[in-house]
Design an enzyme around this catalytic site. Structure first.
Site, PDB file in Angstrom:
ATOM      1  CD  GLU A 173      35.197  38.004  49.006  1.00  0.00           C
ATOM      2  OE1 GLU A 173      35.351  36.888  49.044  1.00  0.00           O
ATOM      3  OE2 GLU A 173      33.887  38.413  48.636  1.00  0.00           O
ATOM      4  CD  GLU A 362      32.281  39.366  44.572  1.00  0.00           C
ATOM      5  OE1 GLU A 362      31.662  38.621  45.434  1.00  0.00           O
ATOM      6  OE2 GLU A 362      33.692  39.172  44.107  1.00  0.00           O
TER       7      GLU A 362
END
Ligand code: BGP
Length: 469
Positions: A173, A362
């Protein structure tokens, strides 16, 4: 409509070292940024000297229990497993010349175990942590010197594990550095925009250098980036809202643009000018950035709404990433808006934009689970969530989007990144441990375990279309 996912589609689950391993100083591991965050990545930082309880010191003890856990992943039928290497196990302080052999040997054992079960590892080089020393003494990515340290670390793990790891991700991220600069990037909180973007620039160069190394050293392997796919919708059709949504989406797409295209997008030139930012980008940096990723990977949990005319944030929203309220969506107990169709939208958006394969690394529901009187966990809400999201992945595949695989977040309960809770559970496997650290650490299969197992075995054929709402 029912569909069968491609035979080559990778099915699995995703984790991060600091959220599962525990053993935070075992076998020579150095402290990492996550070790001083007992309250989660958005919480207060604490010096280790105070001896505060940090649930991540033991986490779910994957460090010692990995054979049993990987056995359960194998039972689920996983063809891949996403994990991260803790940088501070390999280079405890981050600036050493030689790696820590015991740290390297630990991941050898993990890869042996995965190989035994025919599970392909998908490895993140840095998942929301870095050696604490690099944050404290160098101010993390604000310091250009870190590029060399990261290169050394990447080279070391490529050399050691390159013959068995075929999928690599650089920074987890990476776009979250903009919102929480310390956790993944070691950049002091409250840094001004100039400092922040210069740090991000160094991180992007380091990512490109790792990509280059991977391409040179491991021609068979594939390496991708990793972004939080947090799409913003316009709350109204007012052109100002539509424009604002586009701009806010560019805040995260900017990272993918650089990593995928190899240069800064033109919209950033204007943004930097308006913010009075002037980055130090050398000619060598420009060359380095040209080494682009092979695939785009991303996490997907929620979408948000923006409006320049109305405040879209509700007072009660307890969300780590401030995503404005969408009147058409329900939220999880932690205020994350549930939007399965948004996943199809993100897949299409990213594929249209980059024309590179995607990897959904994810996705999942954080919820409180209760063990009933028969000792079972009837997590129908999780089954619903996963079904509805996976169904949209199936739709995206029908749309022609190339998707390498799907790894649900936390196939086994783990410590929450944003809140450091155990009670925010994602797993299809329950772990007996509470927020205070009480519990036996015993693993129990939830109802969703068999459900996910069947989805994988049937290659998605038994997914059901979402009910009309
Ligand atoms: C992502 C992180 C993960 C993970 C997940 C769920 O942002 O990459 O590390 O934790 O979110 O978030 P949380 O644990 O805060 O519920």
């Amino acid at each position: 409509m029912s569909f069968r996912f491609p035979d080559t589609f990778l099915w699995g689950g995703a984790t991060a070292a600091n959220q599962i391993e525990g053993a935070h100083t075992t076998d020579g591991k150095g402290l990492s940024t996550s070790d001083v965050q007992p309250y989660g990545s958005f919480g207060e930082l604490r010096s280790r000297q105070t001896g505060d309880f940090n649930i991540k010191d033991i986490a779910i003890d994957f460090y010692h229990r990995y054979p049993q856990d990987i056995q359960l992943f194998s039972e689920l039928g996983f063809s891949c497993f996403r994990l991260s290497i803790a940088w501070s196990r390999i280079f405890p302080k981050g600036d050493e010349l030689e790696p820590n052999e015991l740290g390297l040997a630990y991941y050898d054992k993990i890869f042996d175990e995965l190989e035994k079960h025919n599970i392909t590892p998908v490895v993140t080089l840095s998942h929301y942590e870095m050696p604490l020393h690099l944050a404290e003494h160098y101010h993390g990515w604000t310091n250009r010197t870190l590029i060399g340290f990261f290169e050394r670390y990447a080279k070391t793990v490529f050399e050691r594990y390159g013959n068995r790891v075929k999928y690599w991700l650089t920074f987890n991220e990476v776009n979250v550095t903009l919102h929480e600069s310390f956790t993944g990037a070691g950049i002091p909180r409250g840094s001004d925009q100039q400092t922040l973007y210069q740090g991000i620039h160094h991180q992007l160069v380091a990512s490109a250098k790792a990509v280059k190394l991977c391409h040179e050293m491991l021609p068979e392997a594939k390496i991708g980036n990793m972004m939080l796919g947090a799409v913003q919708y316009a709350l109204t059709s007012h052109p100002d809202d539509v424009f604002e949504a586009m701009q806010q989406n560019r805040d995260w797409l900017f990272f993918g643009d650089v990593q995928s295209r190899g240069y800064y997008p033109s919209y950033m030139t204007r943004k930097f000018k308006e913010l009075g930012i002037s980055l130090n980008i050398t000619e060598q940096d420009k060359q380095d950035l040209k080494e682009t990723i092979d695939f785009i990977s991303f996490s997907y949990y929620m979408t948000g709404c923006v409006s320049v005319q109305k405040n879209t944030m509700s007072q009660e929203d307890d969300v780590a990433f401030k995503m404005g309220t969408n009147p058409y969506l329900e939220s999880t107990g932690w205020g994350w808006q549930i939007d399965p169709k948004g996943l199809r939208i993100v897949c299409n958006l990213l594929y249209d934009r980059y024309q590179k394969p995607l990897f959904i690394v994810e996705n999942g529901l954080g919820a409180v689970d209760k063990i009933n009187e028969n000792g079972q966990i009837e997590d129908d809400y999780r089954i619903q969530y996963m079904n509805d999201h996976l169904y949209q992945v199936g739709e995206a595949l029908q749309d022609g989007v190339k998707i390498l695989g799907y790894t649900c977040w936390g196939p086994i309960d783990l410590v929450s990144a944003s809140t450091a809770q155990m009670s925010k559970r994602y797993g299809v496997i329950y772990v007996d441990r509470d927020d205070q650290g009480n519990g036996t650490l015993q693993r129990i299969k939830k109802k969703s375990f068999d459900w996910y197992k069947n989805v994988i075995a049937s290659k998605g054929e038994n997914l059901t279309p979402p009910a009309d709402k």
